[in-house]
Design a protein around this motif. Sequence first.
Motif, short mmCIF file in Angstrom:
data_model
loop_
_atom_site.label_atom_id
_atom_site.label_comp_id
_atom_site.label_asym_id
_atom_site.label_seq_id
_atom_site.Cartn_x
_atom_site.Cartn_y
_atom_site.Cartn_z
N ALA A 150 33.22 38.36 44.97
CA ALA A 150 34.61 38.13 44.56
C ALA A 150 35.23 39.40 43.98
N GLU A 151 34.42 40.16 43.24
CA GLU A 151 34.90 41.42 42.65
C GLU A 151 35.28 42.42 43.75
N GLU A 192 43.46 44.57 46.24
CA GLU A 192 44.36 45.34 45.37
C GLU A 192 44.57 46.76 45.90
N GLN A 194 36.13 41.67 46.87
CA GLN A 194 37.31 41.18 47.59
C GLN A 194 38.58 41.49 46.81
N ILE A 195 38.52 41.37 45.48
CA ILE A 195 39.70 41.67 44.65
C ILE A 195 40.02 43.16 44.74
#
Length: 261
Positions: A27-28, A35, A30-31
Motif C-alpha cells: 500500500a505504501e 503521488e 502504491q501511494i
Amino acid sequence: MKKIQLTLIQIDNYGPWTITPEPRREAELQILQAELFTELERQFGSRKGLIFPTRFDNMLAVTNGISLDEHRIIQQAINERFPVTVSMGVGAAQTPYEAQIRATLALQRAGGSRSAERRGVLMGACVGGSDEDWVQVAHMDVNHSALITDSEPVYDTHLLLQRIHLALMSALLKRNALVFYTGGDNFMAPSNGLSEEGLRTAIEDVEQALGVRLKAGVGGGRTAEEAAHLASEALHEIRSGETKESIAFEFEFQNPLSLKG
Ligand SMILES: Nc1nc2c(ncn2[C@@H]2O[C@H](COP(=O)(O)OP(=O)(O)OP(=O)(O)O)[C@@H](O)[C@H]2O)c(=O)[nH]1
Ligand SMILES: [Mg+2]
C-alpha cells in the motif's frame, strides 16, 4: 523538420529501495507511485505537457515546448519532496516510437535503473527550435462501453479493455505510434506522422479481432496540451453526431505531413 519530444522519467534505484531495509508495504508503494505520478502530471501539465503513468516506475511524457532547464526545475521539485529521486531522458524525433528510443538511450547511457550511483540525472536533447514542435494525438474510445459496464462483471469488462489496449498498441506500433490507457474506455496515442488511412486500418483490425467499435478524435498542435485538447474536441464532434465518420481530425494549423499518405 517537425518533431515530437518525449521524456522518460524513471525512479532511481527503485527495486532495491522497495526492499530496504525490508520489503515495504505494498500500500505504501502504491501511494508513492500514485503521488509521484500526480505531482509529475501537475508539473508537466502546468507547462502544457502530458505524462502517462505507463508502468509507474517508468513514465513517459510528451514534453514539446518544455526546455531542459524546465525539466531540471521539475526534477528538483520532485527530488526534494519525495523519498525517492527520479532521473530523466529526453528525446525528439519525427515519430513517437523513435523519440522514446532516443529518450531511453539517453537515460540508459547515464546508468542502470538499479544503480546506486545514478541519482537525479537529466540527459538527452529537446527539439531544435520551437518551429520544430509538433504533437499529434489520437484520443480513442469504445462505443457504448456503458452497456458492457452495466451488464458484465467488472473484471470481464476490465479484461476486454486491456485486450483492446494491447491490440491497439500492437496495431499502432507497426506505424511507429504509442498507445496509453487513460482510464475508463479511453486510450491516447501520440501518433505524429500517422495518416487517417493508417489509423483507420489499425482500428478496423482491432474492431474485427475483439468485436467492439471504436471512435478516434485526432488533434495536432505545438504542445501536448493543444493536441490532446483538439483530439478530445474531435471525439466530442463524433459523439454529438456532428460528423458521421468514426475518425475526426482537428489541427491547430495544417499538418506539414500529408494526412492521406
Ligand atoms: N480519461 C478519460 N476518461 C473519460 C473521458 N470521457 C469519458 N471517460 C470515462 O470513460 C467511461 C466511458 O464513458 P463513455 O465513453 O462516455 O461511455 P460510452 O457508453 O462508451 O458512450 P459512447 O462512447 O458515447 O458510445 C466513463 O466511465 C468515463 O468516466 C475522457 O475524456 N477522458
Ligand atoms: Mg465510450
